[in-house]
Write an enzyme that holds these catalytic residues in place. Structure first.
Site, PDB file in Angstrom:
ATOM      1  N   GLY A 215       0.823  -1.192   0.000  1.00  0.00           N
ATOM      2  CA  GLY A 215       0.000   0.000   0.000  1.00  0.00           C
ATOM      3  C   GLY A 215       0.862   1.248   0.000  1.00  0.00           C
ATOM      4  N   GLY A 217       2.415   4.814   2.118  1.00  0.00           N
ATOM      5  CA  GLY A 217       2.747   5.362   3.414  1.00  0.00           C
ATOM      6  C   GLY A 217       4.116   4.955   3.905  1.00  0.00           C
ATOM      7  N   ILE A 219       5.040   2.903   6.364  1.00  0.00           N
ATOM      8  CA  ILE A 219       5.291   1.498   6.683  1.00  0.00           C
ATOM      9  C   ILE A 219       5.677   0.695   5.438  1.00  0.00           C
ATOM     10  CG2 ILE A 219       4.233  -0.644   7.512  1.00  0.00           C
ATOM     11  CD1 ILE A 219       2.790   1.044   9.627  1.00  0.00           C
ATOM     12  N   GLU A 238      -1.669  -2.764  -6.624  1.00  0.00           N
ATOM     13  CA  GLU A 238      -2.476  -1.712  -7.242  1.00  0.00           C
ATOM     14  C   GLU A 238      -1.646  -0.461  -7.477  1.00  0.00           C
ATOM     15  OE1 GLU A 238      -5.674  -1.434  -4.514  1.00  0.00           O
ATOM     16  OE2 GLU A 238      -4.736   0.072  -3.250  1.00  0.00           O
ATOM     17  N   GLY A 336      -8.100  -1.526  -2.271  1.00  0.00           N
ATOM     18  CA  GLY A 336      -7.838  -2.903  -2.711  1.00  0.00           C
ATOM     19  C   GLY A 336      -7.528  -3.853  -1.579  1.00  0.00           C
TER      20      GLY A 336
END
Length: 438
Positions: A215, A217, A219, A238, A336
Protein backbone atom coordinates in the site's frame (compact mmCIF):
# COMPACT_ATOMS: atom_id res chain seq x y z
CA UNK A 1 -8.72 13.26 -42.47
CA UNK A 2 -5.40 12.16 -41.04
CA UNK A 3 -5.22 11.61 -37.28
CA UNK A 4 -3.25 14.85 -37.02
CA UNK A 5 -6.12 16.75 -38.66
CA UNK A 6 -8.67 15.02 -36.43
CA UNK A 7 -6.53 15.91 -33.42
CA UNK A 8 -6.50 19.59 -34.38
CA UNK A 9 -10.27 19.55 -34.87
CA UNK A 10 -10.71 18.39 -31.26
CA UNK A 11 -8.32 20.97 -29.78
CA UNK A 12 -9.89 23.54 -27.50
CA UNK A 13 -9.25 25.46 -24.30
CA UNK A 14 -9.98 24.23 -20.78
CA UNK A 15 -12.58 26.97 -20.41
CA UNK A 16 -14.38 25.90 -23.59
CA UNK A 17 -14.07 22.15 -22.92
CA UNK A 18 -15.93 22.27 -19.61
CA UNK A 19 -18.91 24.04 -21.20
CA UNK A 20 -19.84 20.58 -22.47
CA UNK A 21 -20.65 19.58 -18.89
CA UNK A 22 -24.38 20.02 -18.28
CA UNK A 23 -26.42 20.40 -15.12
CA UNK A 24 -27.28 17.01 -13.67
CA UNK A 25 -24.27 15.29 -15.30
CA UNK A 26 -22.01 12.82 -13.52
CA UNK A 27 -18.38 13.82 -14.04
CA UNK A 28 -15.73 11.19 -13.29
CA UNK A 29 -12.09 12.24 -12.88
CA UNK A 30 -8.98 10.14 -13.40
CA UNK A 31 -7.46 10.09 -9.96
CA UNK A 32 -4.36 10.61 -7.81
CA UNK A 33 -1.35 11.83 -9.85
CA UNK A 34 -3.49 11.60 -12.99
CA UNK A 35 -6.07 14.17 -11.93
CA UNK A 36 -6.49 16.60 -14.87
CA UNK A 37 -6.02 19.72 -12.78
CA UNK A 38 -6.42 22.24 -15.62
CA UNK A 39 -9.84 20.79 -16.46
CA UNK A 40 -10.93 20.56 -12.83
CA UNK A 41 -9.98 24.17 -12.19
CA UNK A 42 -11.84 25.30 -15.30
CA UNK A 43 -14.92 23.33 -14.24
CA UNK A 44 -14.90 24.97 -10.82
CA UNK A 45 -14.46 28.44 -12.35
CA UNK A 46 -17.48 27.71 -14.54
CA UNK A 47 -19.57 26.57 -11.56
CA UNK A 48 -22.37 29.12 -12.05
CA UNK A 49 -23.30 27.36 -15.30
CA UNK A 50 -24.14 24.13 -13.43
CA UNK A 51 -26.62 22.77 -10.94
CA UNK A 52 -26.43 19.34 -9.30
CA UNK A 53 -23.35 18.07 -11.11
CA UNK A 54 -21.96 14.92 -9.45
CA UNK A 55 -18.16 14.75 -9.27
CA UNK A 56 -16.65 11.34 -8.55
CA UNK A 57 -13.17 9.80 -8.28
CA UNK A 58 -10.87 7.75 -6.06
CA UNK A 59 -7.97 9.73 -4.51
CA UNK A 60 -7.61 13.46 -5.17
CA UNK A 61 -4.32 15.29 -4.80
CA UNK A 62 -6.01 18.56 -5.70
CA UNK A 63 -7.91 21.12 -3.65
CA UNK A 64 -11.29 19.44 -4.06
CA UNK A 65 -12.85 22.90 -4.52
CA UNK A 66 -16.04 21.37 -5.98
CA UNK A 67 -16.69 19.70 -2.62
CA UNK A 68 -16.61 22.89 -0.53
CA UNK A 69 -19.74 24.34 1.13
CA UNK A 70 -19.93 27.33 -1.21
CA UNK A 71 -20.32 24.91 -4.13
CA UNK A 72 -23.36 23.12 -2.68
CA UNK A 73 -25.79 24.36 -5.37
CA UNK A 74 -23.46 23.44 -8.20
CA UNK A 75 -21.63 20.22 -7.30
CA UNK A 76 -22.09 17.12 -5.20
CA UNK A 77 -19.07 14.95 -4.47
CA UNK A 78 -19.66 11.17 -4.52
CA UNK A 79 -16.45 9.41 -3.52
CA UNK A 80 -15.22 5.95 -4.42
CA UNK A 81 -12.54 6.66 -1.81
CA UNK A 82 -12.01 9.81 0.24
CA UNK A 83 -9.09 12.05 1.04
CA UNK A 84 -8.08 15.15 2.96
CA UNK A 85 -9.52 17.48 0.32
CA UNK A 86 -12.98 15.92 0.02
CA UNK A 87 -13.97 13.90 3.09
CA UNK A 88 -15.36 16.91 4.98
CA UNK A 89 -18.13 17.24 2.40
CA UNK A 90 -19.36 13.74 3.27
CA UNK A 91 -19.25 14.49 7.00
CA UNK A 92 -21.25 17.68 6.43
CA UNK A 93 -23.91 16.04 4.27
CA UNK A 94 -22.96 17.74 1.03
CA UNK A 95 -21.17 14.70 -0.38
CA UNK A 96 -21.75 10.97 -0.41
CA UNK A 97 -19.75 7.77 -0.62
CA UNK A 98 -20.02 4.47 -2.52
CA UNK A 99 -18.59 1.42 -0.71
CA UNK A 100 -16.94 -0.56 -3.50
CA UNK A 101 -13.95 -2.83 -3.94
CA UNK A 102 -11.37 -1.29 -6.26
CA UNK A 103 -11.55 -4.41 -8.45
CA UNK A 104 -15.25 -3.77 -9.10
CA UNK A 105 -15.08 -0.14 -10.18
CA UNK A 106 -14.50 -0.84 -13.91
CA UNK A 107 -17.51 -3.19 -13.92
CA UNK A 108 -19.61 -0.62 -12.04
CA UNK A 109 -18.82 1.89 -14.78
CA UNK A 110 -19.41 -0.64 -17.56
CA UNK A 111 -22.83 -1.57 -16.17
CA UNK A 112 -23.62 2.13 -15.69
CA UNK A 113 -24.24 1.69 -11.99
CA UNK A 114 -21.99 4.72 -12.01
CA UNK A 115 -23.36 6.30 -15.19
CA UNK A 116 -20.54 8.53 -16.42
CA UNK A 117 -21.68 11.43 -18.58
CA UNK A 118 -18.28 13.15 -18.74
CA UNK A 119 -14.88 11.63 -18.06
CA UNK A 120 -11.93 13.97 -17.66
CA UNK A 121 -8.50 12.38 -17.96
CA UNK A 122 -4.84 13.36 -18.24
CA UNK A 123 -2.68 11.65 -20.87
CA UNK A 124 0.66 11.91 -22.66
CA UNK A 125 1.05 13.62 -26.04
CA UNK A 126 0.23 11.30 -28.95
CA UNK A 127 2.96 9.31 -30.66
CA UNK A 128 3.49 9.11 -34.42
CA UNK A 129 0.37 6.94 -34.71
CA UNK A 130 -1.92 9.20 -32.68
CA UNK A 131 -1.78 7.01 -29.58
CA UNK A 132 -1.59 8.54 -26.11
CA UNK A 133 -0.70 6.89 -22.80
CA UNK A 134 -2.70 7.29 -19.59
CA UNK A 135 0.72 6.98 -17.96
CA UNK A 136 0.12 7.07 -14.22
CA UNK A 137 -3.43 5.79 -13.75
CA UNK A 138 -4.91 2.85 -15.65
CA UNK A 139 -7.23 1.45 -12.90
CA UNK A 140 -10.77 2.51 -13.95
CA UNK A 141 -9.53 4.97 -16.57
CA UNK A 142 -9.70 2.68 -19.59
CA UNK A 143 -13.26 1.56 -18.88
CA UNK A 144 -14.34 5.14 -18.26
CA UNK A 145 -12.95 6.17 -21.65
CA UNK A 146 -15.03 3.41 -23.27
CA UNK A 147 -18.21 4.09 -21.32
CA UNK A 148 -18.44 7.86 -20.89
CA UNK A 149 -20.73 9.80 -23.18
CA UNK A 150 -18.11 12.55 -23.44
CA UNK A 151 -14.35 12.25 -22.87
CA UNK A 152 -12.21 15.34 -22.31
CA UNK A 153 -8.45 14.77 -22.35
CA UNK A 154 -5.76 17.02 -20.94
CA UNK A 155 -2.52 16.46 -22.84
CA UNK A 156 0.45 16.82 -20.50
CA UNK A 157 3.98 16.36 -21.81
CA UNK A 158 5.13 15.24 -18.34
CA UNK A 159 2.98 12.11 -18.34
CA UNK A 160 5.26 9.05 -18.73
CA UNK A 161 4.65 6.35 -21.31
CA UNK A 162 4.11 3.04 -19.55
CA UNK A 163 3.35 -0.29 -21.19
CA UNK A 164 0.45 -2.67 -20.64
CA UNK A 165 -3.18 -1.60 -21.11
CA UNK A 166 -2.40 2.10 -20.87
CA UNK A 167 -2.71 3.22 -24.51
CA UNK A 168 -5.61 5.04 -26.16
CA UNK A 169 -6.01 6.60 -29.61
CA UNK A 170 -6.95 10.27 -29.90
CA UNK A 171 -10.15 9.21 -31.69
CA UNK A 172 -11.49 8.12 -28.28
CA UNK A 173 -11.44 11.73 -27.09
CA UNK A 174 -14.21 14.22 -27.85
CA UNK A 175 -12.27 17.29 -26.76
CA UNK A 176 -8.54 17.81 -26.25
CA UNK A 177 -6.82 20.47 -24.16
CA UNK A 178 -3.06 20.97 -24.22
CA UNK A 179 -1.86 22.04 -20.76
CA UNK A 180 1.42 20.74 -19.39
CA UNK A 181 2.66 20.95 -15.82
CA UNK A 182 4.93 18.71 -13.73
CA UNK A 183 3.12 15.82 -12.09
CA UNK A 184 2.34 16.18 -8.38
CA UNK A 185 4.83 14.41 -6.16
CA UNK A 186 3.87 12.36 -3.13
CA UNK A 187 6.51 12.33 -0.42
CA UNK A 188 6.22 10.46 2.85
CA UNK A 189 7.41 11.52 6.28
CA UNK A 190 10.78 10.30 7.47
CA UNK A 191 10.80 6.64 8.46
CA UNK A 192 10.52 6.22 12.23
CA UNK A 193 12.07 3.60 14.49
CA UNK A 194 8.61 2.05 14.87
CA UNK A 195 8.24 1.93 11.06
CA UNK A 196 11.55 0.09 10.77
CA UNK A 197 10.59 -2.46 13.40
CA UNK A 198 7.30 -3.11 11.62
CA UNK A 199 9.15 -3.33 8.31
CA UNK A 200 11.53 -5.92 9.72
CA UNK A 201 8.69 -8.05 11.08
CA UNK A 202 6.92 -7.90 7.71
CA UNK A 203 10.14 -8.77 5.87
CA UNK A 204 10.55 -11.87 8.04
CA UNK A 205 7.44 -13.31 6.38
CA UNK A 206 8.70 -12.63 2.84
CA UNK A 207 10.51 -15.52 1.16
CA UNK A 208 12.90 -15.22 -1.75
CA UNK A 209 10.89 -15.30 -4.97
CA UNK A 210 7.77 -13.78 -3.36
CA UNK A 211 5.37 -11.55 -5.27
CA UNK A 212 4.43 -8.42 -3.31
CA UNK A 213 1.55 -6.01 -3.02
CA UNK A 214 2.25 -2.87 -1.00
CA UNK A 215 0.00 0.00 0.00
CA UNK A 216 1.01 3.61 0.55
CA UNK A 217 2.75 5.36 3.41
CA UNK A 218 5.74 5.14 5.70
CA UNK A 219 5.29 1.50 6.68
CA UNK A 220 5.39 0.07 3.12
CA UNK A 221 8.55 2.11 2.50
CA UNK A 222 10.04 0.66 5.70
CA UNK A 223 9.12 -2.83 4.49
CA UNK A 224 10.94 -2.21 1.22
CA UNK A 225 13.98 -0.94 3.11
CA UNK A 226 13.97 -4.20 5.11
CA UNK A 227 14.09 -6.45 2.05
CA UNK A 228 17.72 -5.83 1.11
CA UNK A 229 18.71 -9.42 1.84
CA UNK A 230 15.94 -10.97 -0.28
CA UNK A 231 16.27 -12.24 -3.83
CA UNK A 232 14.13 -12.38 -6.97
CA UNK A 233 11.10 -10.53 -5.64
CA UNK A 234 8.19 -9.60 -7.87
CA UNK A 235 5.48 -6.94 -7.85
CA UNK A 236 1.74 -7.38 -8.48
CA UNK A 237 0.10 -4.41 -6.78
CA UNK A 238 -2.48 -1.71 -7.24
CA UNK A 239 0.26 0.90 -6.87
CA UNK A 240 3.96 1.36 -6.32
CA UNK A 241 6.02 4.24 -4.96
CA UNK A 242 9.66 5.29 -5.00
CA UNK A 243 10.96 2.52 -2.72
CA UNK A 244 10.41 -0.05 -5.44
CA UNK A 245 12.83 1.79 -7.73
CA UNK A 246 15.75 1.31 -5.35
CA UNK A 247 15.14 -2.42 -4.95
CA UNK A 248 14.79 -2.87 -8.71
CA UNK A 249 18.04 -1.05 -9.39
CA UNK A 250 19.76 -3.23 -6.78
CA UNK A 251 18.46 -6.37 -8.50
CA UNK A 252 16.34 -7.46 -5.54
CA UNK A 253 13.10 -6.91 -7.44
CA UNK A 254 13.40 -8.51 -10.87
CA UNK A 255 10.11 -10.45 -11.18
CA UNK A 256 12.06 -13.44 -12.49
CA UNK A 257 10.18 -15.98 -10.38
CA UNK A 258 6.66 -14.64 -10.87
CA UNK A 259 4.20 -17.31 -11.91
CA UNK A 260 2.14 -14.82 -13.96
CA UNK A 261 3.34 -11.73 -15.84
CA UNK A 262 6.89 -13.02 -15.47
CA UNK A 263 9.61 -10.34 -15.57
CA UNK A 264 7.01 -7.56 -15.26
CA UNK A 265 6.00 -5.30 -12.40
CA UNK A 266 2.23 -5.04 -12.79
CA UNK A 267 0.30 -2.17 -11.15
CA UNK A 268 -2.75 -0.05 -11.91
CA UNK A 269 -1.55 3.38 -10.77
CA UNK A 270 1.64 5.17 -9.73
CA UNK A 271 2.04 7.24 -6.58
CA UNK A 272 5.40 8.82 -5.91
CA UNK A 273 7.87 11.44 -7.04
CA UNK A 274 9.64 12.35 -10.27
CA UNK A 275 12.10 9.57 -9.46
CA UNK A 276 9.31 7.03 -9.97
CA UNK A 277 7.81 8.73 -13.03
CA UNK A 278 11.22 8.84 -14.74
CA UNK A 279 11.84 5.20 -13.84
CA UNK A 280 8.62 3.89 -15.42
CA UNK A 281 8.86 5.98 -18.59
CA UNK A 282 9.41 3.62 -21.54
CA UNK A 283 10.53 0.93 -19.09
CA UNK A 284 9.54 -2.53 -20.41
CA UNK A 285 9.79 -3.94 -16.86
CA UNK A 286 6.65 -2.03 -15.77
CA UNK A 287 3.09 -2.55 -17.01
CA UNK A 288 -0.10 -0.72 -16.14
CA UNK A 289 -3.18 -2.95 -16.04
CA UNK A 290 -6.77 -2.17 -15.12
CA UNK A 291 -8.07 -2.69 -11.58
CA UNK A 292 -10.32 -5.56 -12.62
CA UNK A 293 -7.10 -7.43 -13.46
CA UNK A 294 -4.57 -6.27 -10.86
CA UNK A 295 -7.08 -6.44 -8.00
CA UNK A 296 -9.05 -9.48 -9.12
CA UNK A 297 -8.66 -12.19 -6.44
CA UNK A 298 -8.87 -14.87 -9.14
CA UNK A 299 -5.81 -13.33 -10.80
CA UNK A 300 -4.00 -12.64 -7.54
CA UNK A 301 -4.39 -16.26 -6.41
CA UNK A 302 -2.19 -17.39 -9.30
CA UNK A 303 0.76 -15.33 -8.02
CA UNK A 304 3.42 -17.49 -6.40
CA UNK A 305 4.37 -16.86 -2.74
CA UNK A 306 2.06 -13.86 -2.73
CA UNK A 307 2.42 -11.42 0.18
CA UNK A 308 0.14 -8.40 0.54
CA UNK A 309 0.79 -5.67 3.09
CA UNK A 310 -1.90 -3.14 3.98
CA UNK A 311 -2.63 -0.75 6.83
CA UNK A 312 -5.40 -0.15 9.35
CA UNK A 313 -6.78 2.51 11.64
CA UNK A 314 -7.56 -0.05 14.34
CA UNK A 315 -8.08 -3.76 14.96
CA UNK A 316 -10.31 -5.17 17.69
CA UNK A 317 -9.82 -8.33 19.74
CA UNK A 318 -12.14 -10.28 17.44
CA UNK A 319 -9.70 -9.51 14.62
CA UNK A 320 -11.98 -7.08 12.82
CA UNK A 321 -10.03 -4.48 10.84
CA UNK A 322 -11.16 -0.89 10.46
CA UNK A 323 -9.24 0.86 7.70
CA UNK A 324 -11.89 3.33 6.57
CA UNK A 325 -13.52 5.30 9.37
CA UNK A 326 -12.74 7.40 12.45
CA UNK A 327 -15.33 8.14 15.13
CA UNK A 328 -18.07 6.75 12.91
CA UNK A 329 -17.19 9.00 9.96
CA UNK A 330 -15.78 8.03 6.58
CA UNK A 331 -12.01 8.51 6.43
CA UNK A 332 -10.91 6.70 3.26
CA UNK A 333 -12.39 3.54 1.73
CA UNK A 334 -11.75 -0.13 1.18
CA UNK A 335 -9.51 0.39 -1.85
CA UNK A 336 -7.84 -2.90 -2.71
CA UNK A 337 -7.24 -4.24 0.80
CA UNK A 338 -9.87 -6.98 0.72
CA UNK A 339 -9.20 -7.81 -2.94
CA UNK A 340 -5.61 -8.69 -2.11
CA UNK A 341 -6.31 -10.36 1.21
CA UNK A 342 -8.80 -12.71 -0.41
CA UNK A 343 -6.50 -13.35 -3.35
CA UNK A 344 -3.72 -14.30 -0.94
CA UNK A 345 -6.06 -16.62 0.97
CA UNK A 346 -6.99 -18.36 -2.28
CA UNK A 347 -3.38 -18.79 -3.47
CA UNK A 348 -3.05 -21.85 -5.66
CA UNK A 349 0.39 -22.62 -4.22
CA UNK A 350 -0.94 -22.39 -0.65
CA UNK A 351 1.77 -19.87 0.27
CA UNK A 352 -0.22 -16.62 0.23
CA UNK A 353 0.14 -14.30 3.23
CA UNK A 354 -1.96 -11.25 4.04
CA UNK A 355 -0.53 -8.73 6.48
CA UNK A 356 -2.18 -5.81 8.25
CA UNK A 357 0.71 -3.62 9.38
CA UNK A 358 0.16 -0.65 11.69
CA UNK A 359 1.60 1.24 14.63
CA UNK A 360 0.39 -0.02 18.00
CA UNK A 361 -0.74 3.47 19.00
CA UNK A 362 -1.69 6.83 17.59
CA UNK A 363 -1.50 10.24 19.23
CA UNK A 364 -4.49 12.58 19.37
CA UNK A 365 -4.19 16.32 18.82
CA UNK A 366 -4.11 16.93 22.57
CA UNK A 367 -1.12 14.60 22.92
CA UNK A 368 -3.07 11.66 24.34
CA UNK A 369 -1.77 8.26 23.24
CA UNK A 370 -4.46 5.83 22.06
CA UNK A 371 -4.15 2.12 21.38
CA UNK A 372 -4.92 0.98 17.83
CA UNK A 373 -5.68 -2.48 19.17
CA UNK A 374 -9.03 -2.12 20.91
CA UNK A 375 -11.39 -4.39 22.81
CA UNK A 376 -14.29 -3.77 20.42
CA UNK A 377 -14.88 -1.45 17.50
CA UNK A 378 -17.19 1.35 18.56
CA UNK A 379 -20.71 1.79 17.20
CA UNK A 380 -20.72 3.17 13.67
CA UNK A 381 -17.22 1.91 12.84
CA UNK A 382 -16.78 0.40 9.39
CA UNK A 383 -15.35 -3.12 9.17
CA UNK A 384 -12.98 -3.16 6.22
CA UNK A 385 -11.59 -6.68 6.61
CA UNK A 386 -13.70 -9.14 8.57
CA UNK A 387 -12.50 -11.45 11.32
CA UNK A 388 -12.98 -14.31 8.84
CA UNK A 389 -10.50 -12.82 6.36
CA UNK A 390 -7.78 -11.42 8.62
CA UNK A 391 -4.48 -13.31 8.52
CA UNK A 392 -1.45 -11.58 10.12
CA UNK A 393 -1.47 -8.36 12.15
CA UNK A 394 1.90 -6.70 12.78
CA UNK A 395 2.89 -3.80 15.02
CA UNK A 396 6.28 -2.64 16.23
CA UNK A 397 5.81 -5.10 19.11
CA UNK A 398 5.53 -8.26 17.05
CA UNK A 399 3.48 -10.52 14.81
CA UNK A 400 0.01 -11.91 15.56
CA UNK A 401 -1.02 -14.79 13.30
CA UNK A 402 -4.82 -14.94 13.48
CA UNK A 403 -5.97 -17.11 10.60
CA UNK A 404 -8.02 -20.09 11.80
CA UNK A 405 -7.32 -19.32 15.45
CA UNK A 406 -10.07 -19.36 18.08
CA UNK A 407 -11.38 -16.02 19.28
CA UNK A 408 -9.50 -16.47 22.56
CA UNK A 409 -6.26 -17.34 20.79
CA UNK A 410 -6.45 -14.40 18.47
CA UNK A 411 -7.33 -12.02 21.31
CA UNK A 412 -4.30 -13.14 23.30
CA UNK A 413 -2.09 -12.79 20.21
CA UNK A 414 -3.30 -9.24 19.58
CA UNK A 415 -2.85 -8.20 23.21
CA UNK A 416 0.75 -9.48 23.01
CA UNK A 417 1.54 -7.03 20.17
CA UNK A 418 -0.31 -4.07 21.69
CA UNK A 419 1.64 -1.25 23.26
CA UNK A 420 2.64 -2.39 26.79
CA UNK A 421 0.83 0.62 28.28
CA UNK A 422 -2.51 -0.80 27.10
CA UNK A 423 -2.09 -4.52 27.65
CA UNK A 424 -3.51 -4.52 31.18
CA UNK A 425 -6.72 -2.78 30.07
CA UNK A 426 -7.06 -5.07 27.05
CA UNK A 427 -6.56 -8.08 29.31
CA UNK A 428 -9.41 -6.86 31.51
CA UNK A 429 -11.64 -6.61 28.46
CA UNK A 430 -10.61 -10.14 27.49
CA UNK A 431 -11.59 -11.40 30.96
CA UNK A 432 -14.98 -9.65 30.85
CA UNK A 433 -15.71 -11.06 27.41
CA UNK A 434 -14.62 -14.64 27.95
CA UNK A 435 -14.98 -14.99 31.75
CA UNK A 436 -11.42 -16.31 31.80
CA UNK A 437 -8.00 -14.96 32.73
CA UNK A 438 -5.94 -13.65 29.84
Amino acid sequence: MSWQERYKSKLTTSKEAVTHIKSGDTVLLSHAVSEPTALVEAMVENCKAYRDVVVSHMISLGRGAYSKPEMREHFRYVGLFTDKATRASIHEGQGDFIPVYFSEIPEMIKKRRLAVDVFMVMVSPPDENGICCVGVSCDYTMQAIKSAKTVIAQINKYVPKVGGEAFVHIDEFDYIVEVSSPLPEVKWAETTEADLKIGQYCASLVEDGSTLQLGMGGIPNAVLASLKNKRNLGIHSEMISDGVVDLYEEGIINCSEKSIDKDKMVVNFLYGTKKLYDFVNNNPAVELRCADYTNNPLVIRESSKFVCINSAIEVDLWGQVNAGSIHGKIFSGVGGQVDFIRGAAMSTDGKGKAIIAMHATTTKKDGTKVSKIVGSLSAGTLVTTSQHDVDYVITEFGIAELKWKTVKERSRSLIAIADPDFREELSKQFELRFNEKC
